[in-house]
Design an enzyme around this catalytic site. Structure first.
Site, PDB file in Angstrom:
ATOM      1  N   GLU A 109      24.178  11.838 -84.865  1.00  0.00           N
ATOM      2  CA  GLU A 109      24.799  11.344 -83.460  1.00  0.00           C
ATOM      3  C   GLU A 109      24.196  10.159 -83.060  1.00  0.00           C
ATOM      4  O   GLU A 109      23.209   9.532 -83.533  1.00  0.00           O
ATOM      5  CB  GLU A 109      24.730  12.457 -82.433  1.00  0.00           C
ATOM      6  CG  GLU A 109      25.352  13.693 -82.712  1.00  0.00           C
ATOM      7  CD  GLU A 109      25.545  14.691 -81.675  1.00  0.00           C
ATOM      8  OE1 GLU A 109      25.809  14.326 -80.839  1.00  0.00           O
ATOM      9  OE2 GLU A 109      25.008  15.912 -82.007  1.00  0.00           O
ATOM     10  N   HIS A 223      28.532  10.706 -70.573  1.00  0.00           N
ATOM     11  CA  HIS A 223      29.035  10.617 -71.877  1.00  0.00           C
ATOM     12  C   HIS A 223      30.127   9.891 -72.188  1.00  0.00           C
ATOM     13  O   HIS A 223      30.980   9.974 -71.377  1.00  0.00           O
ATOM     14  CB  HIS A 223      29.198  12.075 -72.142  1.00  0.00           C
ATOM     15  CG  HIS A 223      29.338  12.239 -73.780  1.00  0.00           C
ATOM     16  ND1 HIS A 223      30.127  11.602 -74.637  1.00  0.00           N
ATOM     17  CD2 HIS A 223      28.512  13.100 -74.648  1.00  0.00           C
ATOM     18  CE1 HIS A 223      29.795  12.125 -75.993  1.00  0.00           C
ATOM     19  NE2 HIS A 223      28.983  12.889 -75.913  1.00  0.00           N
ATOM     20  N   ARG A 265      23.626   6.599 -75.700  1.00  0.00           N
ATOM     21  CA  ARG A 265      24.782   7.040 -74.852  1.00  0.00           C
ATOM     22  C   ARG A 265      24.726   6.133 -73.622  1.00  0.00           C
ATOM     23  O   ARG A 265      25.908   5.943 -73.180  1.00  0.00           O
ATOM     24  CB  ARG A 265      24.720   8.438 -74.331  1.00  0.00           C
ATOM     25  CG  ARG A 265      25.056   9.475 -75.250  1.00  0.00           C
ATOM     26  CD  ARG A 265      24.920  10.927 -74.695  1.00  0.00           C
ATOM     27  NE  ARG A 265      25.344  11.749 -75.979  1.00  0.00           N
ATOM     28  CZ  ARG A 265      25.077  12.925 -75.938  1.00  0.00           C
ATOM     29  NH1 ARG A 265      24.320  13.651 -75.009  1.00  0.00           N
ATOM     30  NH2 ARG A 265      25.251  13.666 -77.061  1.00  0.00           N
ATOM     31  N   HIS A 327      27.745  14.203 -67.730  1.00  0.00           N
ATOM     32  CA  HIS A 327      27.439  14.951 -68.631  1.00  0.00           C
ATOM     33  C   HIS A 327      26.189  15.724 -68.732  1.00  0.00           C
ATOM     34  O   HIS A 327      26.026  16.840 -68.776  1.00  0.00           O
ATOM     35  CB  HIS A 327      27.352  14.258 -70.087  1.00  0.00           C
ATOM     36  CG  HIS A 327      27.150  15.197 -71.038  1.00  0.00           C
ATOM     37  ND1 HIS A 327      28.003  16.036 -71.692  1.00  0.00           N
ATOM     38  CD2 HIS A 327      26.469  14.850 -72.446  1.00  0.00           C
ATOM     39  CE1 HIS A 327      27.476  16.646 -72.665  1.00  0.00           C
ATOM     40  NE2 HIS A 327      26.601  16.016 -73.374  1.00  0.00           N
ATOM     41  N   ARG A 362      19.032  10.855 -72.324  1.00  0.00           N
ATOM     42  CA  ARG A 362      18.862  11.981 -73.475  1.00  0.00           C
ATOM     43  C   ARG A 362      19.557  11.395 -74.788  1.00  0.00           C
ATOM     44  O   ARG A 362      20.349  11.033 -74.813  1.00  0.00           O
ATOM     45  CB  ARG A 362      19.116  13.204 -72.897  1.00  0.00           C
ATOM     46  CG  ARG A 362      19.275  14.424 -73.993  1.00  0.00           C
ATOM     47  CD  ARG A 362      19.442  15.522 -73.499  1.00  0.00           C
ATOM     48  NE  ARG A 362      20.988  15.916 -73.207  1.00  0.00           N
ATOM     49  CZ  ARG A 362      21.947  16.187 -74.064  1.00  0.00           C
ATOM     50  NH1 ARG A 362      21.515  16.307 -75.360  1.00  0.00           N
ATOM     51  NH2 ARG A 362      23.082  16.377 -73.478  1.00  0.00           N
TER      52      ARG A 362
HETATM   53  C1  FAD Z   1      30.433  19.925 -73.387  1.00  0.00           C
HETATM   54  C2  FAD Z   1      28.963  19.956 -73.592  1.00  0.00           C
HETATM   55  C3  FAD Z   1      28.472  19.714 -74.913  1.00  0.00           C
HETATM   56  C4  FAD Z   1      26.976  19.565 -75.113  1.00  0.00           C
HETATM   57  N1  FAD Z   1      26.613  19.283 -76.335  1.00  0.00           N
HETATM   58  C5  FAD Z   1      25.481  19.634 -76.690  1.00  0.00           C
HETATM   59  C6  FAD Z   1      24.721  19.569 -78.112  1.00  0.00           C
HETATM   60  O1  FAD Z   1      25.597  19.421 -79.163  1.00  0.00           O
HETATM   61  N2  FAD Z   1      23.440  19.550 -78.262  1.00  0.00           N
HETATM   62  C7  FAD Z   1      22.615  19.528 -77.229  1.00  0.00           C
HETATM   63  O2  FAD Z   1      21.299  19.730 -77.519  1.00  0.00           O
HETATM   64  N3  FAD Z   1      23.124  19.655 -75.794  1.00  0.00           N
HETATM   65  C8  FAD Z   1      24.350  19.691 -75.626  1.00  0.00           C
HETATM   66  N4  FAD Z   1      24.819  19.882 -74.440  1.00  0.00           N
HETATM   67  C9  FAD Z   1      23.933  20.009 -73.208  1.00  0.00           C
HETATM   68  C10 FAD Z   1      23.230  21.382 -73.335  1.00  0.00           C
HETATM   69  O3  FAD Z   1      24.402  22.289 -73.529  1.00  0.00           O
HETATM   70  C11 FAD Z   1      22.836  21.866 -71.901  1.00  0.00           C
HETATM   71  O4  FAD Z   1      21.950  20.932 -71.373  1.00  0.00           O
HETATM   72  C12 FAD Z   1      22.030  22.955 -72.052  1.00  0.00           C
HETATM   73  O5  FAD Z   1      22.904  23.903 -72.916  1.00  0.00           O
HETATM   74  C13 FAD Z   1      21.473  23.563 -70.723  1.00  0.00           C
HETATM   75  O6  FAD Z   1      21.034  24.948 -71.081  1.00  0.00           O
HETATM   76  P1  FAD Z   1      20.453  25.810 -70.061  1.00  0.00           P
HETATM   77  O7  FAD Z   1      19.989  26.980 -70.360  1.00  0.00           O
HETATM   78  O8  FAD Z   1      19.286  24.903 -69.308  1.00  0.00           O
HETATM   79  O9  FAD Z   1      21.596  26.084 -68.980  1.00  0.00           O
HETATM   80  P2  FAD Z   1      22.988  26.423 -68.990  1.00  0.00           P
HETATM   81  O10 FAD Z   1      23.478  26.699 -70.212  1.00  0.00           O
HETATM   82  O11 FAD Z   1      23.897  25.454 -68.222  1.00  0.00           O
HETATM   83  O12 FAD Z   1      22.914  27.979 -68.082  1.00  0.00           O
HETATM   84  C14 FAD Z   1      22.833  27.801 -66.710  1.00  0.00           C
HETATM   85  C15 FAD Z   1      23.002  29.475 -66.347  1.00  0.00           C
HETATM   86  O13 FAD Z   1      22.504  29.329 -64.980  1.00  0.00           O
HETATM   87  C16 FAD Z   1      23.225  30.338 -64.159  1.00  0.00           C
HETATM   88  N5  FAD Z   1      23.096  29.882 -62.832  1.00  0.00           N
HETATM   89  C17 FAD Z   1      23.126  28.559 -62.106  1.00  0.00           C
HETATM   90  N6  FAD Z   1      22.967  28.818 -60.723  1.00  0.00           N
HETATM   91  C18 FAD Z   1      22.829  30.191 -60.414  1.00  0.00           C
HETATM   92  C19 FAD Z   1      22.503  30.769 -59.605  1.00  0.00           C
HETATM   93  N7  FAD Z   1      22.345  30.249 -58.215  1.00  0.00           N
HETATM   94  N8  FAD Z   1      22.449  32.269 -59.823  1.00  0.00           N
HETATM   95  C20 FAD Z   1      22.416  33.079 -60.999  1.00  0.00           C
HETATM   96  N9  FAD Z   1      22.751  32.068 -61.979  1.00  0.00           N
HETATM   97  C21 FAD Z   1      22.948  30.694 -61.983  1.00  0.00           C
HETATM   98  C22 FAD Z   1      24.560  30.011 -64.973  1.00  0.00           C
HETATM   99  O14 FAD Z   1      25.553  31.108 -64.591  1.00  0.00           O
HETATM  100  C23 FAD Z   1      24.169  29.770 -66.348  1.00  0.00           C
HETATM  101  O15 FAD Z   1      24.140  31.185 -66.855  1.00  0.00           O
HETATM  102  C24 FAD Z   1      25.971  19.836 -74.020  1.00  0.00           C
HETATM  103  C25 FAD Z   1      26.636  20.039 -72.799  1.00  0.00           C
HETATM  104  C26 FAD Z   1      27.977  19.990 -72.435  1.00  0.00           C
HETATM  105  C27 FAD Z   1      28.638  20.303 -71.033  1.00  0.00           C
END
Ligand code: FAD
Length: 426
Positions: A109, A223, A265, A327, A362
């Site tokens: 990428e 993005h 990006r 993004h 990032r």
């Molecule tokens: C479309 C898309 C494609 C992507 N592709 C990639 C990729 O290919 N490779 C890569 O490395 N990254 C990618 N990213 C970025 C990556 O997916 C995210 O940054 C990463 O998954 C975040 O993980 P996380 O566990 O921090 O949060 P998330 O997976 O967003 O989870 C957040 C959690 O917190 C919970 N939550 C939030 N607020 C509260 C609250 N007040 N009370 C209870 N629960 C709450 C939500 O319900 C959820 O369960 C992508 C992002 C998107 C949007």
């Protein structure tokens, strides 16, 4: 309720922390919606890994260059060094990374100087989350509560004693030995984003309320290739950077190349925004995938192909209109190399945290890697300390039944580049 550890969020950050905690630790995981409604589930492109020890330097160099040298080099080095081990662990747990002749396949990428991203078709996040959910559900020490929202943290004298949560209109106080915030990013604050609308930065809003240190909040990532749909509001369809990694090309409305499609990006988004300014009635450029056959595209990118087709676009013959959208949030709650915040017994992992890995921009596919490595870190640190901590029942009794988002919104708006003004939803 009394639990040893409360993990807020069931994305990769929360789930991976949970499975790395010792099995004698009683864990409660909560998530706002269903367990699968998280940005992790949407991840398409893949997870970065170094190819071997001799690739570490090059990985660090690519990450620093993409991050405009604002990164924390120790954190970058840490995720690189721990990448192979954690990818092996995911494979062992059953994540079906693409392979050829029994060996991992790597894609590329923007900003990476070589192919070093492991992937599962174009739905890597879904594949990882599904396996992690299975593991978590098998563990008798972990309870998951869906449709349950964190509303406040119980903090006194720089120490976290638990949290208040709402489930079914019931406000519940949870006393804990440690809390892990894994609440993800802030895409829900924008009207044009790739994120779930529920990602409203709740962890960050509580950080502002309780004077928990934030870092690098001025660094927001657009993005460059998000499908442009005039009528669509809220979450947009991401066209993964791996489309360009595999040879897709960005062209303007006249069909001319205007940028090297594989630059980081921020550079590509800036170039696209500049092109778009020239044609305000048509605020998009095109991603050209017409050099590929339908057979190749449906095999390599089945999800994206189907989603485009649902919108009347055939990737093998139609140019895909794209424009930048919000993004990712590089900033967050400042944590050290053990995922610790400045509040005792409060940890932050994943997108809500700021480890310094990403600098001001990032590098593609480094987010899932960061969530894995720092999730494991948080768990190890909690495992080593937990026996020394006692749950302090009724230590803090002042908490709220809702999060006031206004201070966070004003804070983010105040920090954001003026080019983002049009993207805000609030
Ligand atoms: C479309 C898309 C494609 C992507 N592709 C990639 C990729 O290919 N490779 C890569 O490395 N990254 C990618 N990213 C970025 C990556 O997916 C995210 O940054 C990463 O998954 C975040 O993980 P996380 O566990 O921090 O949060 P998330 O997976 O967003 O989870 C957040 C959690 O917190 C919970 N939550 C939030 N607020 C509260 C609250 N007040 N009370 C209870 N629960 C709450 C939500 O319900 C959820 O369960 C992508 C992002 C998107 C949007």
């Amino acid at each position: 309720m009394n639990y040893d550890v409360l993990i807020v969020g069931t994305g990769v950050g929360g789930l991976y922390t949970a499975i790395n905690l010792n099995e004698n630790i009683k864990v409660l995981m909560i998530t706002k919606d269903s367990v699968r409604d998280c940005n992790s589930y949407l991840a398409q492109g893949g997870v970065t890994t170094i190819l071997g020890e001799d690739d570490l330097e090059s990985f660090i160099s690519d990450t620093l260059k993409a991050g405009n040298y604002k990164n924390n080099v120790k954190a970058v080095s840490k995720v690189g060094k721990n990448s192979i081990k954690n990818i092996k662990n995911l494979s062992r747990l059953g994540v079906p990374f693409e392979k050829k002749d029994g060996k991992l396949k790597y894609t590329r990428e923007g900003g990476h100087s070589k192919n070093r991203i492991v992937y599962c078709e174009d739905q890597t996040g879904k594949a990882i989350v599904e396996e992690l959910i299975k593991v978590v559900k098998d563990k008798s020490n972990i309870t998951i509560m869906e449709n349950t929202t964190l509303t406040d943290l119980l903090i006194e004298y720089n120490t976290c004693y638990g949290a208040s949560i709402i489930n079914n209109n019931r406000l519940i106080k949870v006393n804990t030995k440690a809390v892990v915030l894994a609440t993800g990013g802030i895409g829900g604050l924008f009207n044009s984003t790739t994120n779930f609308a529920s990602m409203t930065g709740d962890g960050l809003a509580l950080a502002i309320k309780h004077n928990i240190k934030l870092k690098d909040m001025e660094y927001l990532q657009l993005h460059p290739t998000v499908l442009y749909e005039k009528e669509n509001k809220g979450r947009r369809l991401l066209l993964s950077e791996s489309l360009r990694g595999e040879g897709g090309v960005l062209v303007n409305l006249n069909g001319e190349k205007f940028i090297d499609s594989l630059l980081p990006r921020d550079v590509v988004s800036a170039a696209v925004l500049k092109e778009i300014e020239k044609t305000p009635d048509k605020p998009y450029v095109y991603l050209d995938m017409t050099g590929f056959t339908k057979e190749y595209l449906t095999n390599r990118f089945p999800y994206i192909y189907e989603e485009c087709l649902n919108r009347g676009l055939k990737m093998e013959s139609d140019l895909l209109p794209v424009a930048p959208a919000h993004h990712y949030c590089m900033g967050g709650i400042e944590v050290d190399l053990y995922s610790r915040t400045n509040i005792e017994f409060l940890y932050a992992v994943g997108e809500v945290s700021c480890t310094g890995v990403h600098g001001s921009n990032r590098l593609a596919s480094n987010s899932l890697l960061e969530a894995l490595v720092f999730g494991e870190n948080a768990a190890e640190n909690i495992n080593s300390k937990i026996n020394e901590i006692t749950i302090n029942l009724d230590k803090v009794n002042s908490f709220s039944d809702s999060i006031n988002m206004k201070p966070l919104i004003n804070y983010v708006k105040g920090k954001a580049d003026h080019r983002y003004d049009k993207l805000f939803n609030c």
